[in-house]
Structures are given as structure tokens and as C-alpha cells.
Design a protein around this motif. Structure first.
Motif, PDB file in Angstrom:
ATOM      1  N   ARG A 167       0.816  -1.217   0.000  1.00  0.00           N
ATOM      2  CA  ARG A 167       0.000   0.000   0.000  1.00  0.00           C
ATOM      3  C   ARG A 167       0.853   1.272   0.000  1.00  0.00           C
ATOM      4  O   ARG A 167       0.314   2.373  -0.130  1.00  0.00           O
ATOM      5  CB  ARG A 167      -0.902   0.019   1.240  1.00  0.00           C
ATOM      6  N   TYR A 168       2.163   1.113   0.139  1.00  0.00           N
ATOM      7  CA  TYR A 168       3.020   2.298   0.222  1.00  0.00           C
ATOM      8  C   TYR A 168       3.009   3.106  -1.073  1.00  0.00           C
ATOM      9  O   TYR A 168       3.085   4.337  -1.048  1.00  0.00           O
ATOM     10  CB  TYR A 168       4.441   1.883   0.602  1.00  0.00           C
ATOM     11  N   ASP A 169       2.890   2.443  -2.195  1.00  0.00           N
ATOM     12  CA  ASP A 169       2.841   3.168  -3.470  1.00  0.00           C
ATOM     13  C   ASP A 169       1.626   4.088  -3.520  1.00  0.00           C
ATOM     14  O   ASP A 169       1.680   5.170  -4.112  1.00  0.00           O
ATOM     15  CB  ASP A 169       2.812   2.183  -4.638  1.00  0.00           C
ATOM     16  N   GLN A 170       0.525   3.673  -2.907  1.00  0.00           N
ATOM     17  CA  GLN A 170      -0.655   4.533  -2.851  1.00  0.00           C
ATOM     18  C   GLN A 170      -0.384   5.776  -2.012  1.00  0.00           C
ATOM     19  O   GLN A 170      -0.841   6.873  -2.345  1.00  0.00           O
ATOM     20  CB  GLN A 170      -1.843   3.754  -2.269  1.00  0.00           C
ATOM     21  N   VAL A 171       0.346   5.586  -0.914  1.00  0.00           N
ATOM     22  CA  VAL A 171       0.722   6.731  -0.085  1.00  0.00           C
ATOM     23  C   VAL A 171       1.569   7.707  -0.883  1.00  0.00           C
ATOM     24  O   VAL A 171       1.349   8.929  -0.853  1.00  0.00           O
ATOM     25  CB  VAL A 171       1.492   6.260   1.173  1.00  0.00           C
ATOM     26  N   LEU A 172       2.547   7.181  -1.622  1.00  0.00           N
ATOM     27  CA  LEU A 172       3.416   8.027  -2.428  1.00  0.00           C
ATOM     28  C   LEU A 172       2.636   8.744  -3.525  1.00  0.00           C
ATOM     29  O   LEU A 172       3.036   9.839  -3.965  1.00  0.00           O
ATOM     30  CB  LEU A 172       4.532   7.187  -3.051  1.00  0.00           C
ATOM     31  N   ALA A 173       1.514   8.159  -3.950  1.00  0.00           N
ATOM     32  CA  ALA A 173       0.673   8.781  -4.968  1.00  0.00           C
ATOM     33  C   ALA A 173      -0.298   9.796  -4.375  1.00  0.00           C
ATOM     34  O   ALA A 173      -1.109  10.381  -5.106  1.00  0.00           O
ATOM     35  CB  ALA A 173      -0.103   7.704  -5.725  1.00  0.00           C
TER      36      ALA A 173
END
Length: 323
Positions: free
Chosen positions: A155-161
Motif C-alpha cells: 500500500r506504500y505506493d498509494q501513499v506516495l501517490a
């Protein structure tokens, strides 16, 4: 048969339903969600007999004996307390509360109402951790340990987005420490007790939650470093060092391969059977306590100690401008 209702519709509740079937003696009586359609859909998915979007009504039902709480961390305290005050046993996902004081309230209420309150810290009931504890005497005087758990969240990529993600939302008690970091903390307290002092630093992600961190815990004659991350990955094992040798642990959150190395160069390996991830051992402890009226004092003491360490880590990290 212990009739259990579930709160929360994430993957961990699905895992609970699966592992409850392995343990036996449990009937999934109801699945709760604030959204009625979601509750009904989830009940079908896990094989629960009914669904509800009315939490007070569900807790008042005479057809429910116990509740499994797997909502966002910030809701654990309120929902667990409501369950025990309704006369229901409660198994609450880790961390059972965000502060030791809150969990003390829950445990006191459970005692007053004659029900069981237990934190679902799976590592605490895993035979792998029990084996680690039994082998510490082989190491002589303990001097140093490193307990690590670093796994990059999908889910970290969603945070970065720029998206809002529950597990990285500070308002919901999200962050790496309250999730995988807690495995390191709980294992440390289970093996060594509470430390005298904790110093910690962490790094935060967009939104303010901690993404990775390090803590140094001090005991008389022993230091333990903890490392956790949901934004990086690592293959490093955990290790406990004594004056007569060291013990290498493949995964502190689920020990399955242990290697004892003595100072004379001889080694001893142990393989712990069973899956890497299972809630079954903790569920079994909960069922046994509910059925037999056992004493959860030691369980509560471990949880309270671990929660106090979590608070000390947060305080030290924030005071040190770890944010």
C-alpha cells in the motif's frame, strides 16, 4: 461451541475465520460492518451465520458469546470495552489499545464482568517463540540482541501517490510501529521483560505516520535494538547474543528456523513445524480461556508491558524530532 462475531472486514478477519476453523469449537455467528451491504457480503465470504450494521444491537444479542475486533487500531479500545461491558468475551487484534492505560481499563472491565479479554498477538502464542525462550539458557549471560521486521507494504505506493491509506493514517492509529514494529516489541517483552530505558528514532511518510524506525532498549547488562519498516524490505535475521554463543532467528514474527552457534564453533539447528503465518495458536488460547475460565493475568501483563514500550518509543521518537 463459542459463538463469535467479527468486527472488521480486512484480510486479517478472513484469516481469523480460516484459522478459527482449524482450531474448532467456534461458530462464526455474525459479521459486523458499518455498511449493511458490506457486512452481508463479508458474512457470506467467511461463512458467518448472519451480518449486522448495528454494533450495539449485535453486542446485545444473546446469540453471541464473543467478539473478534479487527477494526482500525484507533477503534480497538472503544469496541473492546463495549464488548466486555455487554458481557462478551473479546479477542482484539494487536495493538489491543494505543495506550497501556486504555488496555488496563478493558482488562479491569473484563474481570468485573466475568469475561475474557485477550490481545491477538499471534507471536506470543507461537511455539517458535516459546522455543526461542527455552534456548536462551544455552547462550550464557545475555548481552545483546537485534530483533528486526522490515517488509515493504504493497500500500506504500498509494501513499506516495497521495492517497489516504488506513494503515498509514495516524488518525486511525496507523504506522509501521503499531503494525509490524509491535511484533519486535512484544517478542522483546516476552523474552526479556520490560526494559529500563528506551531511545528511538523513526522516519515518517506523507501524512505523518512512521514508516520505519529503530529503538534501543536497555536492561541491566543487556541492550536490545529493534528495527522495523513498512517502506523498505530486508532479509536480515534476528539474533540474540550471549557470552557462550548466539542464536539466529529467521523471523521474529514467526520463528521457524533457529540456529544456535556456540563459541567453540559447534552449531545446533531447530526447525519449527507449521505455517509461517497462523492465528491458530492465539485463537486456541482464547478458546481455552473462555471455555475453562482460565487466568489471563500473565497475558495481560505481557500486553501492558509491550504497550508501555510502544508509548516510550513514540515519546522518544517525537522528542528526538524523529518526525
Amino acid at each position: 461451541m463459542l459463538r463469535i462475531a467479527t468486527i472488521g472486514t480486512s484480510w486479517i478477519t478472513r484469516q481469523f475465520a480460516t484459522d478459527a476453523g482449524i482450531v474448532g469449537g467456534i461458530a462464526l455467528a455474525c459479521a459486523y460492518s458499518r455498511d449493511a451491504a458490506r457486512a452481508a457480503e463479508f458474512a457470506t465470504a467467511i461463512g458467518a451465520a448472519s451480518s449486522s450494521d448495528d454494533l450495539p444491537g449485535m453486542l446485545a444479542s444473546p446469540d453471541i458469546d464473543a467478539v473478534y475486533v479487527a477494526s482500525p487500531n484507533s477503534a480497538h479500545f472503544g469496541q473492546a470495552l463495549a464488548a466486555v461491558e455487554a458481557g462478551k468475551h473479546v479477542l482484539v487484534e494487536k495493538p489491543a489499545a494505543l495506550t497501556a492505560a486504555d488496555f488496563q481499563v478493558v482488562s479491569d472491565a473484563a474481570r468485573a464482568h466475568g469475561v475474557v479479554a485477550l490481545e491477538a498477538m499471534r507471536t506470543a502464542y507461537d511455539p517458535g517463540l516459546a522455543l526461542v525462550g527455552s534456548m536462551l539458557g544455552e547462550l550464557g549471560v545475555l548481552r545483546r540482541a537485534s530483533l528486526r521486521y522490515c517488509q515493504r507494504s504493497s500500500r506504500y505506493d498509494q501513499v506516495l501517490a497521495g492517497e489516504r491509506v488506513n494503515i498509514f493514517d495516524p488518525a486511525l492509529g496507523g504506522g509501521a510501529l503499531n503494525d509490524i514494529g509491535y511484533y519486535c516489541v512484544s517478542a522483546m517483552v516476552a523474552l526479556f521483560g520490560e526494559p529500563n530505558q528506551v531511545v528511538a528514532r523513526w522516519t515518517t511518510v506523507p501524512g505523518g505516520a512512521d514508516g520505519a524506525g529503530t529503538a534501543l532498549a536497555s536492561y541491566p547488562g543487556l541492550v536490545v535494538d529493534l528495527g522495523w519498516s513498512k517502506i523498505t524490505a530486508s532479509s536480515l535475521a534476528s539474533e540474540i547474543e550471549g557470552e557462550r554463543g548466539f542464536l539466529t532467528i529467521d523471523r521474529v514474527h514467526s520463528p521457524r528456523a533457529l540456529r544456535l552457534t556456540r563459541l567453540d564453533g559447534t552449531t545446533q539447528t531447530h526447525e519449527v513445524p507449521g505455517p509461517e503465518f497462523t492465528l491458530a495458536f492465539g485463537i486456541q488460547r482464547f478458546v481455552d480461556l473462555c471455555r475453562d475460565g482460565g487466568d489471563a493475568t500473565a497475558d495481560h501483563a505481557r500486553t501492558l508491558g509491550a504497550l508501555r514500550v510502544l508509548e516510550a518509543i513514540r515519546t522518544s521518537a517525537r522528542d528526538g524530532d524523529g518526525s
